[in-house]
Design a protein around this motif. Structure first.
Motif, PDB file in Angstrom:
ATOM      1  N   PRO A   2       0.804  -1.226   0.000  1.00  0.00           N
ATOM      2  CA  PRO A   2       0.000   0.000   0.000  1.00  0.00           C
ATOM      3  C   PRO A   2       0.837   1.277   0.000  1.00  0.00           C
ATOM      4  O   PRO A   2       0.308   2.360   0.224  1.00  0.00           O
ATOM      5  N   MET A   3       2.147   1.164  -0.224  1.00  0.00           N
ATOM      6  CA  MET A   3       3.030   2.325  -0.211  1.00  0.00           C
ATOM      7  C   MET A   3       3.873   2.366  -1.472  1.00  0.00           C
ATOM      8  O   MET A   3       4.054   1.355  -2.146  1.00  0.00           O
ATOM      9  N   SER A   4       4.431   3.518  -1.773  1.00  0.00           N
ATOM     10  CA  SER A   4       5.364   3.654  -2.886  1.00  0.00           C
ATOM     11  C   SER A   4       6.729   3.110  -2.485  1.00  0.00           C
ATOM     12  O   SER A   4       7.188   3.315  -1.356  1.00  0.00           O
ATOM     13  N   ASP A  13      -8.680  16.470  -4.299  1.00  0.00           N
ATOM     14  CA  ASP A  13      -8.037  15.611  -3.297  1.00  0.00           C
ATOM     15  C   ASP A  13      -6.609  15.323  -3.732  1.00  0.00           C
ATOM     16  O   ASP A  13      -6.327  15.099  -4.909  1.00  0.00           O
ATOM     17  N   TYR A  14      -5.688  15.295  -2.781  1.00  0.00           N
ATOM     18  CA  TYR A  14      -4.276  15.039  -3.101  1.00  0.00           C
ATOM     19  C   TYR A  14      -3.630  14.244  -1.972  1.00  0.00           C
ATOM     20  O   TYR A  14      -4.236  14.023  -0.902  1.00  0.00           O
ATOM     21  N   TYR A  15      -2.401  13.817  -2.189  1.00  0.00           N
ATOM     22  CA  TYR A  15      -1.665  13.040  -1.181  1.00  0.00           C
ATOM     23  C   TYR A  15      -0.174  13.148  -1.462  1.00  0.00           C
ATOM     24  O   TYR A  15       0.247  13.683  -2.493  1.00  0.00           O
ATOM     25  N   CYS A  16       0.629  12.659  -0.531  1.00  0.00           N
ATOM     26  CA  CYS A  16       2.068  12.522  -0.754  1.00  0.00           C
ATOM     27  C   CYS A  16       2.302  11.124  -1.304  1.00  0.00           C
ATOM     28  O   CYS A  16       2.015  10.131  -0.615  1.00  0.00           O
ATOM     29  N   SER A  17       2.806  11.019  -2.517  1.00  0.00           N
ATOM     30  CA  SER A  17       2.965   9.701  -3.130  1.00  0.00           C
ATOM     31  C   SER A  17       4.102   8.895  -2.500  1.00  0.00           C
ATOM     32  O   SER A  17       4.202   7.688  -2.717  1.00  0.00           O
ATOM     33  N   LEU A  18       4.955   9.540  -1.696  1.00  0.00           N
ATOM     34  CA  LEU A  18       5.979   8.805  -0.950  1.00  0.00           C
ATOM     35  C   LEU A  18       5.446   8.292   0.378  1.00  0.00           C
ATOM     36  O   LEU A  18       5.897   7.253   0.879  1.00  0.00           O
ATOM     37  N   HIS A  19       4.508   9.021   0.962  1.00  0.00           N
ATOM     38  CA  HIS A  19       3.967   8.685   2.284  1.00  0.00           C
ATOM     39  C   HIS A  19       2.441   8.811   2.201  1.00  0.00           C
ATOM     40  O   HIS A  19       1.858   9.812   2.629  1.00  0.00           O
ATOM     41  N   PRO A  20       1.775   7.798   1.647  1.00  0.00           N
ATOM     42  CA  PRO A  20       0.374   7.937   1.218  1.00  0.00           C
ATOM     43  C   PRO A  20      -0.648   8.076   2.331  1.00  0.00           C
ATOM     44  O   PRO A  20      -1.819   8.291   2.029  1.00  0.00           O
ATOM     45  N   TRP A  21      -0.249   7.938   3.598  1.00  0.00           N
ATOM     46  CA  TRP A  21      -1.208   8.248   4.671  1.00  0.00           C
ATOM     47  C   TRP A  21      -1.396   9.769   4.798  1.00  0.00           C
ATOM     48  O   TRP A  21      -2.316  10.226   5.441  1.00  0.00           O
ATOM     49  N   CYS A  65      15.301  -0.311  -1.262  1.00  0.00           N
ATOM     50  CA  CYS A  65      14.348   0.762  -1.526  1.00  0.00           C
ATOM     51  C   CYS A  65      14.986   2.105  -1.195  1.00  0.00           C
ATOM     52  O   CYS A  65      15.756   2.215  -0.231  1.00  0.00           O
ATOM     53  N   HIS A  66      14.662   3.125  -2.009  1.00  0.00           N
ATOM     54  CA  HIS A  66      15.241   4.438  -1.759  1.00  0.00           C
ATOM     55  C   HIS A  66      14.165   5.505  -1.555  1.00  0.00           C
ATOM     56  O   HIS A  66      14.389   6.697  -1.789  1.00  0.00           O
ATOM     57  N   VAL A  67      12.976   5.105  -1.116  1.00  0.00           N
ATOM     58  CA  VAL A  67      11.943   6.067  -0.745  1.00  0.00           C
ATOM     59  C   VAL A  67      12.232   6.564   0.673  1.00  0.00           C
ATOM     60  O   VAL A  67      12.560   5.777   1.563  1.00  0.00           O
ATOM     61  N   MET A  68      12.119   7.870   0.884  1.00  0.00           N
ATOM     62  CA  MET A  68      12.418   8.457   2.187  1.00  0.00           C
ATOM     63  C   MET A  68      11.266   8.235   3.162  1.00  0.00           C
ATOM     64  O   MET A  68      10.118   8.285   2.743  1.00  0.00           O
ATOM     65  N   PRO A  69      11.555   8.035   4.481  1.00  0.00           N
ATOM     66  CA  PRO A  69      12.899   7.926   5.046  1.00  0.00           C
ATOM     67  C   PRO A  69      13.543   6.570   4.699  1.00  0.00           C
ATOM     68  O   PRO A  69      12.985   5.513   5.022  1.00  0.00           O
ATOM     69  N   VAL A  70      14.694   6.622   4.059  1.00  0.00           N
ATOM     70  CA  VAL A  70      15.332   5.417   3.532  1.00  0.00           C
ATOM     71  C   VAL A  70      15.664   4.431   4.653  1.00  0.00           C
ATOM     72  O   VAL A  70      15.502   3.222   4.498  1.00  0.00           O
ATOM     73  N   THR A  71      16.125   4.936   5.793  1.00  0.00           N
ATOM     74  CA  THR A  71      16.467   4.038   6.908  1.00  0.00           C
ATOM     75  C   THR A  71      15.276   3.173   7.292  1.00  0.00           C
ATOM     76  O   THR A  71      15.414   1.967   7.519  1.00  0.00           O
ATOM     77  N   THR A  95      12.765  15.328   5.706  1.00  0.00           N
ATOM     78  CA  THR A  95      13.007  14.475   4.557  1.00  0.00           C
ATOM     79  C   THR A  95      12.135  14.950   3.401  1.00  0.00           C
ATOM     80  O   THR A  95      11.415  15.939   3.517  1.00  0.00           O
ATOM     81  N   PHE A  96      12.174  14.235   2.288  1.00  0.00           N
ATOM     82  CA  PHE A  96      11.473  14.650   1.080  1.00  0.00           C
ATOM     83  C   PHE A  96       9.989  14.292   1.119  1.00  0.00           C
ATOM     84  O   PHE A  96       9.584  13.317   1.759  1.00  0.00           O
ATOM     85  N   HIS A  97       9.187  15.074   0.378  1.00  0.00           N
ATOM     86  CA  HIS A  97       7.779  14.768   0.149  1.00  0.00           C
ATOM     87  C   HIS A  97       7.437  15.090  -1.299  1.00  0.00           C
ATOM     88  O   HIS A  97       8.183  15.802  -1.993  1.00  0.00           O
ATOM     89  N   ILE A  98       6.285  14.570  -1.731  1.00  0.00           N
ATOM     90  CA  ILE A  98       5.735  14.890  -3.047  1.00  0.00           C
ATOM     91  C   ILE A  98       4.265  15.228  -2.854  1.00  0.00           C
ATOM     92  O   ILE A  98       3.560  14.537  -2.110  1.00  0.00           O
TER      93      ILE A  98
END
Length: 481
Positions: free
Chosen positions: A114-116, A465-473, A158-164, A431-434
């Motif tokens: 359910p996540m990128s 409606d919109y969302y952060c595609s890196l952190h979809p919650w 995986c390199h989606v942030m937070p990468v750790t 960290t990054f967001h989209i």
């Protein structure tokens, strides 16, 4: 060791993205359209090699094809300790990917989580195959297509942030590239160092540090070696902690720096490998016995205690089967089978310690839009008081900690503006967001780094409606009057 001291030339890289994957540029960011997952799944998850008749690919020897499927599940990482895991093909780490220098590697990634996510590969390749900007959203696919090189012990993750957090949850594995000239005979093992913390996946002091996804597994199941037989260890460090030393007892062993065969080996007693780096170790013993290996320092008390069980080969030993005299013995399949047996993958299992429900601000992520979360449980998403009431403003903030805390979202999450208004999103997180509209193609940002902003002017009335595609919650709404 290598059979030659020849220097390896840099490979000319030719990259082609499979035609079944459509790429659409949005503000310099690639948005992937769903591919045919069922067709891709017909490929072997362990790799499939074929002759390559495409002479346009230069030095490519053959094509090696792999499929990795992103799956959320539960696994055991120590006896009786079941945790939530984000995986490639259902285990921590994912399967070992292996090719020979110059091979064309075609790697299909199907994201069933359910996540990128992405697959970032270490080694030589161009940006389309680097697994950073081409984020693969839930239900979508992507194909990496590159020439294998340089020879050595590399890795993917995986390199989606937070990468750790994405790595510690399990999205990593080893990539081995063999030199074209071949290698001298050895018994081969792979060790991938990883970490897990049941309360805080971005802590600098994780509860567990282990090899191949299970604490101390090679104490109860030691790595078998014969006397005077070379053992070769491909080691990659997927942890996030400082560079602890890898130590082998009873021998001074050879270490190839950074896991690259081209590097000259050094005689060492212990070898430090930093996070995101690798090494190749070769050792042998003339005596029978149990010879420990572990990470020196705190990790040896957290799950890295193990040993080589060195015994004499029987007089009837078969070369290449019982002992590696003139033929190598690959023990990696045995290791992967052992990990599956110990981890007891169960997508519907109940974690013994549920990090997503702990008091830590770094809980596990839930699925977007209020549907069920990682393991079919009802989403435990917190909603700020009054967040559903639209606020008259043209500024939205991504708050600090939102990338690691599924109770946080855009602030305010719902706003009202007049037609013609420019809305600004500001990233106050670390960290990054989209920012991307749920309706395809309406608006989408590039990666928004710390303290940077993204703007979009809403010309027409409506509800967006919109969302952060890196952190979809993280979801929000712009109401335009």
């Amino acid at each position: 060791m290598k059979t030659t001291t020849k220097k390896f030339p840099m490979m000319t890289l030719a990259v082609a993205v499979a035609a079944s994957i459509a790429l659409t540029g949005v503000s310099g960011y690639f948005v992937l359209q769903p591919g045919n997952s069922e067709e891709i799944l017909q490929n072997s998850a362990q790799g499939k090699g074929t002759a390559d008749d495409d002479t346009s690919r230069g030095d490519a020897q053959k094509t090696v094809e792999y499929t990795l499927v992103g799956e959320n599940t539960t696994l055991e990482i120590a006896p009786g300790v079941r945790v939530e895991a984000w995986t490639y093909n259902g285990t921590i780490p994912g399967p070992v990917l292996r090719a020979t220098e110059g091979d064309r590697v075609v790697l299909h990634f199907i994201n069933k989580t359910p996540m990128s996510h992405t697959i970032h590969l270490h080694g030589d390749h161009d940006e389309k195959d680097d697994g950073v900007f081409q984020v693969v959203k839930p239900g979508e696919t992507y194909t990496y297509d590159f020439i294998a090189g340089p020879p050595g012990a590399l890795m993917y993750h995986c390199h989606v942030m937070p990468v750790t957090q994405h790595i510690r949850m399990g999205l990593y594995g080893a990539l081995i590239v063999d030199p074209k000239e071949g290698l001298s005979p050895a018994r081969e093992y792979v060790l991938v160092a990883g970490e897990y913390d049941t309360k805080d996946q971005v802590t600098n002091n994780p509860e567990y540090v282990f090899f191949n996804g299970y604490a101390d597994q090679y104490w109860d199941h030691p790595l078998e070696v014969k006397t005077n037989e070379t053992v070769r260890v491909y080691y990659v460090n997927m942890g996030a902690s400082p560079a602890y030393g890898f130590h082998i007892h009873g021998t001074i062993f050879d270490a190839y720096a950074s896991g690259i065969w081209e590097n000259t080996p050094m005689k060492v007693q212990t070898w430090e490998v930093a996070a995101g780096n690798g090494a190749i170790f070769e050792a042998k013993w003339p005596w029978e016995g149990r010879y420990l290996f572990h990470l020196h320092g705190l990790p040896e008390e957290k799950g890295t205690m193990a040993y080589f069980n060195v015994t004499n080969a029987p007089t009837s030993a078969v070369d290449g089967v019982d002992i590696a005299k003139t033929k190598s013995i690959n023990m990696i399949g045995w290791q992967e089978d052992l990990a599956r047996k110990l981890q007891k993958q169960d997508a519907s299992g109940t974690p013994s310690v549920d990090a997503s429900l702990s008091e830590s601000p770094h809980g596990g992520h839930q699925m977007m839009d209020g549907v069920n979360g990682n393991n079919g449980k009802e989403a435990n998403k917190k909603v700020e008081a009054g967040s559903a009431v639209p606020v008259q403003t043209n500024t939205v903030v991504m708050p600090k900690g939102a990338a690691a805390d599924d109770s946080k979202s855009f602030e305010p999450s719902s706003i009202t503006v007049n037609a013609g208004t420019t809305v600004t999103w500001r990233n106050d997180d670390n960290t990054f967001h989209i920012v991307a509209s749920k309706a395809e193609g309406v608006f989408a940002s590039d990666l928004i780094s710390q303290k940077k902003t993204f703007e979009h002017t809403f010309a027409e009335q409506g509800t967006y409606d919109y969302y952060c595609s890196l952190h979809p919650w993280m979801t929000g709404t712009v109401n335009v009057k």
